[in-house]
Motif scaffolding. Structure first.
Motif, PDB file in Angstrom:
ATOM      1  N   LEU A 163       0.851  -1.186   0.000  1.00 61.30           N
ATOM      2  CA  LEU A 163       0.000   0.000   0.000  1.00 61.30           C
ATOM      3  C   LEU A 163       0.891   1.242   0.000  1.00 61.30           C
ATOM      4  O   LEU A 163       1.476   1.601   1.023  1.00 61.30           O
ATOM      5  N   THR A 164       1.009   1.870  -1.168  1.00 61.11           N
ATOM      6  CA  THR A 164       1.891   3.035  -1.301  1.00 61.11           C
ATOM      7  C   THR A 164       1.146   4.214  -1.904  1.00 61.11           C
ATOM      8  O   THR A 164       0.112   4.057  -2.556  1.00 61.11           O
ATOM      9  N   THR A 165       1.691   5.400  -1.680  1.00 59.86           N
ATOM     10  CA  THR A 165       1.124   6.610  -2.266  1.00 59.86           C
ATOM     11  C   THR A 165       1.511   6.675  -3.746  1.00 59.86           C
ATOM     12  O   THR A 165       2.309   5.875  -4.231  1.00 59.86           O
ATOM     13  N   SER A 166       0.972   7.665  -4.437  1.00 60.57           N
ATOM     14  CA  SER A 166       1.298   7.852  -5.854  1.00 60.57           C
ATOM     15  C   SER A 166       2.775   8.184  -6.037  1.00 60.57           C
ATOM     16  O   SER A 166       3.322   8.035  -7.126  1.00 60.57           O
ATOM     17  N   GLU A 167       3.436   8.614  -4.960  1.00 62.93           N
ATOM     18  CA  GLU A 167       4.869   8.929  -5.018  1.00 62.93           C
ATOM     19  C   GLU A 167       5.733   7.738  -4.635  1.00 62.93           C
ATOM     20  O   GLU A 167       6.957   7.835  -4.560  1.00 62.93           O
TER      21      GLU A 167
END
Length: 409
Positions: free
Chosen positions: A221-225
């Motif tokens: 689960l990661t951000t768009s960055e």
């Protein structure tokens, strides 16, 4: 009937598989037992674990049987995967307590009635192993040269990898073999950082039992960055309401970046994909409606509808001036603390956890990011005194998203 493999793929979970077509066929024609392991490295599960729980819920919905493996044995060693340093070695008492906490949490999400799910602890077979027998029988199947090419080890070789951690891969692989023997478990799931451990487990079952089992990893689960999601200024976003309050939990999702709304709705809720796509396509101020739905849905899943409603009301109270502010984070102090000269504003917001340091506090004020009772603070040396409280209360706001109520008693 719809194949759960297609559901997981559409929602963007699947990262790597050992045998994609065979796995899809297996999940479509047979109800299987599969497992996900959770090492008790803390006294609560966090939001990264929650995504794994969501996957188990999807699988159970389609008739498959989750085996929830708590790592009472592997937790004594510590997984080097994704780490640049060695994990803190826990005491046996801490591991046991953490395992017990985990088991209580799983029961909120997974249905264990009538053998619809199985809960096991790998301490049951790892703690009493005879080391010589284990190395002779299991260690012979592992090539050190091949192990050293695994990502989980490669990144550690420059800074140091202990022999204790080097054993972890053998232990996790042995878990798969043991679960196959005990329950006929055919698949292991895990985060993508577990790929090396999973494929070695698949190989071990083949070598020892001559059986074909499978592995699948999921996107982290990661951000768009590309940064791991679920990290706050105070640390991890925990599922335990004592460690992360339902309000703080709700606010985290209410304040995600616009570009991350689609990912969170897909992976952390059970909303239909048509609704996920509709909500994440909203633009401008409208995207806030999607964030409110996201925050409510995830908080509802983790903490229940009542707590989700309270958090929603508290959020509305702050963002739109209506609703109940009871659940806004608050800290009470003795009134005497603010008598006389009072307390420096920077010292206070640091004590409340709104800033990480004095310099962070000064910078926040310089940039116009701090207000008290809707009045912007420009004086970095402002002293907060008793007479500045309104009926014993003071609402402090950092930026647009962080609030804290201070009360004097």
């Amino acid at each position: 009937m719809e194949n759960v493999f297609d559901v997981l793929k559409e929602r963007g979970f699947i990262k790597q598989t050992t045998h994609e077509e065979e796995i899809r066929e297996l999940l479509g024609k047979e109800k299987i037992k599969f497992y996900i392991g959770f090492d008790p490295t803390a006294d609560s599960l966090h939001v990264g674990h929650f995504m794994q729980i969501i996957i188990m819920m999807h699988m159970q919905k389609y008739g498959h049987t989750p085996i929830v493996l708590v790592g009472g044995g592997t937790g004594m060693v510590g997984d080097p995967s994704g780490r640049t340093d060695m994990r803190k070695v826990l005491t046996k008492e801490d591991v046991i307590q953490n395992c017990n906490n985990f088991k209580k949490t799983f029961g909120k999400f997974i249905n264990f009635e009538d053998d619809k799910a199985i809960a096991v602890n790998n301490a049951d077979w790892l703690m009493d192993l005879n080391y010589i027998d284990f190395i002779r029988d299991i260690g012979k199947h592992f090539s050190v040269n091949r192990m050293l090419t695994a990502e989980c080890f490669k990144q550690r070789l420059e800074v140091g990898l202990t022999f204790l951690e080097f054993n972890y891969m053998l232990m996790q692989s042995y878990d798969f073999l043991e679960l196959y023997r005990r329950y006929g478990c055919k698949m292991q799931f895990g985060g993508d950082d577990q790929w090396s451990n999973i494929i070695h487990g698949v190989d071990l079952v083949r070598r020892e039992e001559g059986a074909q089992v499978y592995g699948m990893t999921f996107a982290l689960l990661t951000t768009s960055e590309g940064k791991k999601m679920g990290k706050t200024q105070a640390g991890a976003l925990w599922l335990d309401p004592v460690k992360t309050s339902p309000y703080e939990f709700y606010q985290y999702w209410r304040n995600v970046e616009d570009a991350d709304v689609n990912t969170c709705l897909r992976m952390l809720t059970f909303l239909p994909m048509e609704e996920v796509n509709r909500l994440s396509a909203l633009e401008g101020a409208e995207i806030n409606k999607a964030k409110e739905i996201l925050a409510f849905e995830v908080t509802n899943l983790v903490h229940g509808e009542e707590e989700a409603m309270k958090a929603q009301e508290a959020s509305k109270a702050l963002f739109s001036g209506g609703g109940n502010m009871t659940d806004v984070p608050k800290t009470q102090f003795e009134a005497s603390k603010f008598e006389g000269e009072g307390v420096g504003v920077v010292s206070l917001i640091k004590e409340l956890g709104l800033v990480s340091s004095n310099s962070d506090g000064f910078r926040t004020i310089e940039q116009g990011g701090l207000s008290i009772e809707d009045q912007k603070i420009t004086d970095k040396k402002l002293m907060i005194t008793k007479d500045m409280f309104n009926d014993g209360k003071m609402l402090i706001k950092k930026g647009k998203k962080k609030f804290h109520m201070v009360e004097i008693i």
